[in-house]
Scaffold this motif. Structure first.
Motif, short mmCIF file in Angstrom:
data_model
loop_
_atom_site.label_atom_id
_atom_site.label_comp_id
_atom_site.label_asym_id
_atom_site.label_seq_id
_atom_site.Cartn_x
_atom_site.Cartn_y
_atom_site.Cartn_z
N PRO A 63 0.61 -1.18 -0.04
CA PRO A 63 0.04 0.02 0.13
C PRO A 63 1.04 1.18 -0.08
O PRO A 63 0.43 2.26 -0.64
CB PRO A 63 -0.77 -0.11 1.11
N ASP A 64 2.04 1.15 0.87
CA ASP A 64 2.96 2.47 0.63
C ASP A 64 3.46 2.70 -0.70
O ASP A 64 3.62 3.80 -1.13
CB ASP A 64 3.95 2.11 1.71
N GLU A 65 3.79 1.53 -1.35
CA GLU A 65 4.39 1.92 -2.81
C GLU A 65 3.10 2.46 -3.64
O GLU A 65 3.35 2.93 -4.70
CB GLU A 65 4.99 0.76 -3.30
N ALA A 66 2.04 2.04 -3.39
CA ALA A 66 0.70 2.55 -4.35
C ALA A 66 0.49 3.98 -3.98
O ALA A 66 -0.38 4.57 -5.00
CB ALA A 66 -0.41 1.53 -4.07
N ALA A 67 0.83 4.86 -3.13
CA ALA A 67 0.67 5.96 -2.84
C ALA A 67 0.99 7.03 -4.05
O ALA A 67 0.02 7.67 -4.24
CB ALA A 67 1.00 6.31 -1.44
N GLN A 68 1.99 7.00 -4.41
CA GLN A 68 2.55 7.90 -5.42
C GLN A 68 1.72 7.56 -6.91
O GLN A 68 1.16 8.39 -7.43
CB GLN A 68 3.95 7.89 -5.71
N PRO A 69 1.60 6.34 -7.21
CA PRO A 69 0.79 6.14 -8.38
C PRO A 69 -0.82 6.56 -8.27
O PRO A 69 -1.33 7.00 -9.15
CB PRO A 69 0.92 4.62 -8.66
N LEU A 70 -1.08 6.48 -7.11
CA LEU A 70 -2.54 7.06 -6.78
C LEU A 70 -2.57 8.40 -6.93
O LEU A 70 -3.39 9.01 -7.60
CB LEU A 70 -3.08 6.48 -5.22
N ARG A 71 -1.56 9.07 -6.39
CA ARG A 71 -1.63 10.46 -6.69
C ARG A 71 -1.45 10.82 -8.14
O ARG A 71 -2.16 11.61 -8.62
CB ARG A 71 -0.39 11.01 -6.01
N PHE A 72 -0.81 10.33 -8.90
CA PHE A 72 -0.35 10.33 -10.35
C PHE A 72 -1.85 10.27 -10.85
O PHE A 72 -2.22 10.91 -12.01
CB PHE A 72 0.56 9.66 -11.01
N MET A 73 -2.54 9.19 -10.50
CA MET A 73 -3.73 8.84 -11.18
C MET A 73 -4.85 9.99 -10.81
O MET A 73 -5.33 10.43 -11.77
CB MET A 73 -4.26 7.56 -10.54
N VAL A 74 -4.92 10.50 -9.77
CA VAL A 74 -5.56 11.73 -9.39
C VAL A 74 -5.23 12.91 -10.08
O VAL A 74 -6.32 13.58 -10.70
CB VAL A 74 -5.84 12.02 -7.78
N ASN A 75 -4.18 13.04 -10.36
CA ASN A 75 -3.69 14.19 -11.07
C ASN A 75 -4.16 13.99 -12.58
O ASN A 75 -4.60 15.06 -13.25
CB ASN A 75 -2.27 14.47 -11.13
N ALA A 76 -3.89 12.75 -13.00
CA ALA A 76 -4.45 12.75 -14.32
C ALA A 76 -5.74 12.94 -14.83
O ALA A 76 -6.30 13.60 -15.63
CB ALA A 76 -3.99 11.24 -14.81
N ILE A 77 -6.64 12.26 -13.94
CA ILE A 77 -7.94 12.72 -13.99
C ILE A 77 -8.48 14.05 -13.71
O ILE A 77 -9.32 14.53 -14.75
CB ILE A 77 -8.90 11.64 -12.78
N ASN A 78 -7.72 14.59 -12.79
CA ASN A 78 -7.97 16.32 -12.65
C ASN A 78 -7.83 17.04 -13.96
O ASN A 78 -8.45 17.97 -14.27
CB ASN A 78 -7.25 16.58 -11.60
N ASN A 79 -6.75 16.44 -14.62
CA ASN A 79 -6.40 17.09 -15.90
C ASN A 79 -7.11 16.63 -17.10
O ASN A 79 -6.51 16.92 -18.17
CB ASN A 79 -4.77 16.78 -15.92
N GLY A 80 -8.05 15.65 -16.92
CA GLY A 80 -9.01 15.32 -18.09
C GLY A 80 -8.47 14.15 -18.79
O GLY A 80 -8.81 13.77 -19.83
N ARG A 81 -7.34 13.53 -18.20
CA ARG A 81 -6.53 12.14 -18.87
C ARG A 81 -7.26 11.02 -18.46
O ARG A 81 -6.47 10.36 -17.67
CB ARG A 81 -5.32 12.36 -18.73
N ILE A 82 -8.24 10.48 -18.83
CA ILE A 82 -9.06 9.54 -18.12
C ILE A 82 -8.92 8.31 -19.07
O ILE A 82 -9.21 7.11 -18.84
CB ILE A 82 -10.60 10.00 -17.93
N GLY A 83 -8.68 8.38 -20.22
CA GLY A 83 -8.62 7.40 -21.35
C GLY A 83 -7.76 6.17 -20.77
O GLY A 83 -7.79 5.04 -21.45
N ASP A 84 -6.83 6.35 -20.10
CA ASP A 84 -5.78 5.36 -19.53
C ASP A 84 -6.38 4.43 -18.40
O ASP A 84 -5.64 3.30 -18.35
CB ASP A 84 -4.46 5.67 -19.14
N PHE A 85 -7.55 4.66 -18.16
CA PHE A 85 -8.14 3.84 -17.09
C PHE A 85 -9.48 3.22 -17.27
O PHE A 85 -10.07 3.84 -18.03
CB PHE A 85 -8.42 4.92 -15.85
#
Length: 134
Positions: free
Chosen positions: A99-121
């Motif tokens: 779970p600790d290793e997943a924290a940064q990828p989760l932040r990147f995912m949130v940022n991508a969604i906030n920026n409208g980049r949703i097609g990768d998920f």
């Protein structure tokens, strides 16, 4: 990979050569405060709006029985959501990510969604139906 159901996603994650950690970002769909008439009309046709992440969690595929279980768990937070976006994070040398290793990828995912980049998920509605965006 084309997913027809949430169970397809879980099965695919379990089949990967390296153990996976699934990343879930739950989001609300809404209108901007100063929405135009055109924006409101598109929103009513379910063709537009804003997507705002509101809750995120990471889990091993084995920790999730099905979509209903995930949705019930999210309901216990008291946070309402309309869409859940799903990404994955691979382990190495047969060791699953923590779970600790997943924290940064989760932040990147949130940022991508906030920026409208949703097609990768992968994306699912509240009933577990697969969503496609154009």
């Amino acid at each position: 990979m084309q997913l027809a159901t949430f169970q397809d996603l879980l099965a695919a994650a379990r089949r990967q050569p390296e153990p996976q950690r699934l990343l879930f970002v739950f989001a609300q769909v809404g209108l901007p405060e100063q929405a135009t008439t055109a924006q409101r009309e598109r929103f009513e046709r379910r063709e537009g709006g804003t997507i705002s992440p509101c809750l995120c969690v990471d889990k091993a595929p084995e920790e999730i029985a099905d979509f209903e279980t995930l949705a019930a768990e999210s309901a216990r937070t008291g946070q309402t959501w309309d869409i859940v976006f799903v990404g994955s994070f691979s382990g190495r040398a047969g060791i699953a990510p923590s779970p600790d290793e997943a924290a940064q990828p989760l932040r990147f995912m949130v940022n991508a969604i906030n920026n409208g980049r949703i097609g990768d998920f992968a994306a699912f509605d509240r009933q577990g139906n697969t969503l496609q965006f154009s």
